[in-house]
Scaffold this motif. Structure first.
Motif, PDB file in Angstrom:
ATOM      1  N   PRO A 187     -14.855  37.565  -9.319  1.00 25.18           N
ATOM      2  CA  PRO A 187     -14.651  37.637  -7.866  1.00 25.18           C
ATOM      3  C   PRO A 187     -13.750  36.493  -7.394  1.00 25.18           C
ATOM      4  N   PRO A 188     -13.045  36.691  -6.298  1.00 21.93           N
ATOM      5  CA  PRO A 188     -12.172  35.618  -5.792  1.00 21.93           C
ATOM      6  C   PRO A 188     -12.990  34.371  -5.439  1.00 21.93           C
ATOM      7  N   TYR A 189     -12.349  33.234  -5.573  1.00 19.77           N
ATOM      8  CA  TYR A 189     -13.003  31.986  -5.175  1.00 19.77           C
ATOM      9  C   TYR A 189     -13.112  31.964  -3.656  1.00 19.77           C
ATOM     10  N   PRO A 190     -14.199  31.412  -3.128  1.00 17.53           N
ATOM     11  CA  PRO A 190     -14.360  31.360  -1.668  1.00 17.53           C
ATOM     12  C   PRO A 190     -13.251  30.522  -1.017  1.00 17.53           C
ATOM     13  N   PRO A 191     -12.873  30.878   0.202  1.00 16.07           N
ATOM     14  CA  PRO A 191     -11.810  30.130   0.898  1.00 16.07           C
ATOM     15  C   PRO A 191     -12.104  28.630   1.007  1.00 16.07           C
ATOM     16  N   GLU A 192     -13.343  28.261   1.244  1.00 15.55           N
ATOM     17  CA  GLU A 192     -13.674  26.839   1.384  1.00 15.55           C
ATOM     18  C   GLU A 192     -13.434  26.091   0.071  1.00 15.55           C
ATOM     19  N   PHE A 193     -13.750  26.721  -1.061  1.00 13.87           N
ATOM     20  CA  PHE A 193     -13.508  26.113  -2.370  1.00 13.87           C
ATOM     21  C   PHE A 193     -12.014  25.908  -2.573  1.00 13.87           C
ATOM     22  N   ARG A 194     -11.222  26.920  -2.222  1.00 13.98           N
ATOM     23  CA  ARG A 194      -9.766  26.815  -2.349  1.00 13.98           C
ATOM     24  C   ARG A 194      -9.224  25.677  -1.493  1.00 13.98           C
ATOM     25  N   ARG A 195      -9.730  25.587  -0.243  1.00 16.15           N
ATOM     26  CA  ARG A 195      -9.291  24.505   0.648  1.00 16.15           C
ATOM     27  C   ARG A 195      -9.614  23.136   0.053  1.00 16.15           C
ATOM     28  N   GLN A 196     -10.786  23.021  -0.554  1.00 10.84           N
ATOM     29  CA  GLN A 196     -11.167  21.743  -1.159  1.00 10.84           C
ATOM     30  C   GLN A 196     -10.233  21.385  -2.320  1.00 10.84           C
ATOM     31  N   MET A 197      -9.871  22.369  -3.119  1.00 14.52           N
ATOM     32  CA  MET A 197      -8.949  22.116  -4.236  1.00 14.52           C
ATOM     33  C   MET A 197      -7.586  21.679  -3.701  1.00 14.52           C
ATOM     34  N   VAL A 198      -7.111  22.337  -2.649  1.00 17.49           N
ATOM     35  CA  VAL A 198      -5.819  21.979  -2.044  1.00 17.49           C
ATOM     36  C   VAL A 198      -5.873  20.549  -1.518  1.00 17.49           C
ATOM     37  N   GLU A 199      -6.952  20.203  -0.847  1.00 20.08           N
ATOM     38  CA  GLU A 199      -7.090  18.846  -0.311  1.00 20.08           C
ATOM     39  C   GLU A 199      -7.093  17.813  -1.435  1.00 20.08           C
ATOM     40  N   LEU A 200      -7.760  18.119  -2.540  1.00 21.09           N
ATOM     41  CA  LEU A 200      -7.795  17.185  -3.667  1.00 21.09           C
ATOM     42  C   LEU A 200      -6.408  16.996  -4.277  1.00 21.09           C
ATOM     43  N   VAL A 201      -5.631  18.067  -4.378  1.00 18.44           N
ATOM     44  CA  VAL A 201      -4.256  17.956  -4.905  1.00 18.44           C
ATOM     45  C   VAL A 201      -3.417  17.121  -3.949  1.00 18.44           C
ATOM     46  N   ARG A 202      -3.552  17.378  -2.664  1.00 13.19           N
ATOM     47  CA  ARG A 202      -2.780  16.620  -1.674  1.00 13.19           C
ATOM     48  C   ARG A 202      -3.197  15.150  -1.649  1.00 13.19           C
TER      49      ARG A 202
END
Length: 91
Positions: A6-21
């Motif tokens: 199943p797709p990763y939840p939007p909040e999880f994706r946002r957290q990954m993006v924030e960590l990369v940034r």
């Protein structure tokens, strides 16, 4: 063939993006969490488009709108569903 999940939840994706940034690499995050480094890079690129940092593709809102348009056409023009149906005046 790899199994899909199943797709990763939007909040999880946002957290990954924030960590990369914040300076963490997608490879580092992929080793710590489940998604691949390429998936994380894709999320960052899409987040950059959505935030106006990039203009080399469609935003998520634009993608959603394009996905919705064919459904609206089918509702507005039910004859389009039948095989071989053409708009009036088209041979």
């Amino acid at each position: 063939m790899p199994m899909s999940r199943p797709p990763y939840p939007p909040e999880f994706r946002r957290q990954m993006v924030e960590l990369v940034r914040a300076g963490r690499s997608p490879e580092e995050l992929a080793a710590e969490f489940e998604p691949t480094a390429q998936s994380i890079r894709n999320w960052v690129v899409q987040a950059d488009r959505d935030d106006g940092r990039r203009a080399d593709g469609l935003t998520s809102a634009e993608k959603d709108e394009l996905a919705r348009l064919p459904r609206q056409v089918l509702v507005a023009c039910p004859d389009v569903r039948s095989a071989g149906a053409r708009p009036p005046g088209v041979a």
